[in-house]
Write an enzyme that holds these catalytic residues in place. Structure first.
Site, PDB file in Angstrom:
ATOM      1  N   TYR A   1       0.839  -1.205   0.000  1.00  0.00           N
ATOM      2  CA  TYR A   1       0.000   0.000   0.000  1.00  0.00           C
ATOM      3  C   TYR A   1       0.870   1.250   0.000  1.00  0.00           C
ATOM      4  O   TYR A   1       0.685   2.153  -0.822  1.00  0.00           O
ATOM      5  CB  TYR A   1      -0.913  -0.013   1.220  1.00  0.00           C
ATOM      6  CG  TYR A   1      -1.692   1.267   1.433  1.00  0.00           C
ATOM      7  CD1 TYR A   1      -2.852   1.524   0.716  1.00  0.00           C
ATOM      8  CD2 TYR A   1      -1.260   2.222   2.360  1.00  0.00           C
ATOM      9  CE1 TYR A   1      -3.569   2.704   0.903  1.00  0.00           C
ATOM     10  CE2 TYR A   1      -1.974   3.395   2.558  1.00  0.00           C
ATOM     11  CZ  TYR A   1      -3.125   3.628   1.821  1.00  0.00           C
ATOM     12  OH  TYR A   1      -3.826   4.791   2.017  1.00  0.00           O
TER      13      TYR A   1
ATOM     14  N   LYS B   1       1.205   4.030  -2.977  1.00  0.00           N
ATOM     15  CA  LYS B   1       0.801   5.407  -2.686  1.00  0.00           C
ATOM     16  C   LYS B   1       1.949   6.372  -2.980  1.00  0.00           C
ATOM     17  O   LYS B   1       1.722   7.500  -3.444  1.00  0.00           O
ATOM     18  CB  LYS B   1       0.358   5.534  -1.229  1.00  0.00           C
ATOM     19  CG  LYS B   1      -0.943   4.832  -0.902  1.00  0.00           C
ATOM     20  CD  LYS B   1      -2.142   5.494  -1.573  1.00  0.00           C
ATOM     21  CE  LYS B   1      -2.523   6.786  -0.903  1.00  0.00           C
ATOM     22  NZ  LYS B   1      -3.773   7.365  -1.477  1.00  0.00           N
TER      23      LYS B   1
END
Length: 360
Positions: free
Chosen positions: A147, A151
């Site tokens: 993640y 990002k």
């Protein structure tokens, strides 16, 4: 801002996206929430929800038609079993962001505000009073989860798109906001997972001086609205191409901050000994693997000076009280299932914890 052109909020079915959309509508704007799921809450006047899969470029272009600003809040894979689905994490966080950028160019949308995360610069090393200019990205291949890696890539894409030429000849102005953990009265991600019996955190581990930031959803909303305004000619595009840390303006020790949860009155048969042991093992893994003794708190100088950001003061206990009073009570079947799941996960975490500890 052109009142005839509604802002679009991606991830509009999520807690933060929904709250942002409602706040924008309260100012008299027409707002489009787009998400693959419908919001759990009532959709107020002035807000329209359009079912949209951010992985579908044609759907993204269609939902952005006629907008004057996009708040790109949607993301995937922050916690839980979502973290295991790397392909989906990439398709939403990276490809979805690429589609949003391209849709802005194609639909002549001059403003794009991207919701990033402090994780893009945090990899376990201490961060204290850092600002956006002095703190570099943490090496992408050394970030602890997919993640955070995606990002970081998406954030860089948004910043690189700043100054791009729109199809109609205008210019795309972008900026990035980096929030920490978010909480609020109806938040459904952090609060349910942090519910623990009052006996569980009678202990502490690590350095009690470790500090971190949190962000109330109302401050999240304030920062996003200010960022969009700072991408206009009236504000001389001051936020164009910029990154801002945002939080409540305070730092606190994690376990002291969670004290209201520890003191909350819970159903003892639902939060059982197995879950306590499970959480203890999880805490130990966090400690030995990710070195939770590292403080991570950042400066608000940029957001204060350029956006005019002034975070309000909130009491975490108020959010806990609201959640405890409004959450659905578990059925006997849910309690039984929780016991089985807790026993299984406890065994897995215990042996994983033990192996990690022995390897230190």
């Amino acid at each position: 801002r052109d009142p005839q052109k509604p802002p679009v909020v991606t991830g509009g079915a999520g807690y933060c996206g929904y709250k942002l959309g409602c706040a924008l509508a309260s100012t008299g704007a027409s707002v489009v929430l787009c998400d693959i799921h419908k919001p759990l809450w009532v959709i107020p006047n002035g807000v329209v929800w359009i079912q949209t899969d951010i992985r579908d470029y044609s759907a993204v272009v269609a939902v952005c038609e006629g907008a004057d600003c996009v708040f790109h809040v949607a993301s995937y894979g922050m916690s839980g079993t979502e973290q295991l689905r790397k392909d989906l994490i990439e398709s939403v966080n990276i490809n979805g962001t690429r589609f949003i950028i391209n849709a802005c160019k194609e639909q002549n949308i001059a403003r794009l505000v991207y919701t990033s995360t402090v994780n893009v610069v945090f990899g376990g090393l201490p961060i204290e009073d850092a600002d956006e200019e002095s703190l570099p990205y943490f090496p992408n291949d050394k970030l602890v989860d997919h993640y955070s890696r995606t990002k970081q890539i998406a954030e860089q894409m948004v910043l690189a798109a700043n100054g791009s030429t729109l199809a109609g000849g205008g210019t795309l102005h972008t900026c990035v906001l980096r929030p920490p953990g978010i909480y609020g009265p109806e938040e459904q991600r952090h609060l349910p997972r942090l519910i623990i019996e009052r006996r569980l955190l009678s202990f502490k581990f690590g350095d009690p001086s470790v500090q971190m930031n949190w962000l109330h959803v109302d401050n999240f909303v304030q920062a996003h609205i200010l960022a969009a305004a700072a991408l206009t000619p009236e504000r001389n595009y001051i936020a164009s191409g910029q990154v801002y840390f945002i939080h409540d303006g305070e730092k606190s020790n994690l376990f002291e901050w969670l004290t209201p949860l520890v003191r909350a009155k819970l159903i003892s048969k639902y939060i059982n000994f197995c879950m306590q042991l499970q959480l203890l093992c999880a805490c130990h893994i966090l400690y030995v693997c990710f070195r939770c003794e590292s403080s991570t708190w950042n400066s608000l100088k940029g957001a204060r000076a350029q956006l005019g950001y002034r975070p309000q003061k909130f009491n975490f206990a108020d959010s806990v009280d609201h959640y405890m009073n409004s959450r659905p009570q578990p059925s006997n079947y849910q309690i039984f299932l929780n016991i089985l799941v807790s026993l299984s996960i406890t065994l897995i975490l215990f042996f994983l914890s033990l192996s990690v500890f022995m390897s230190q």
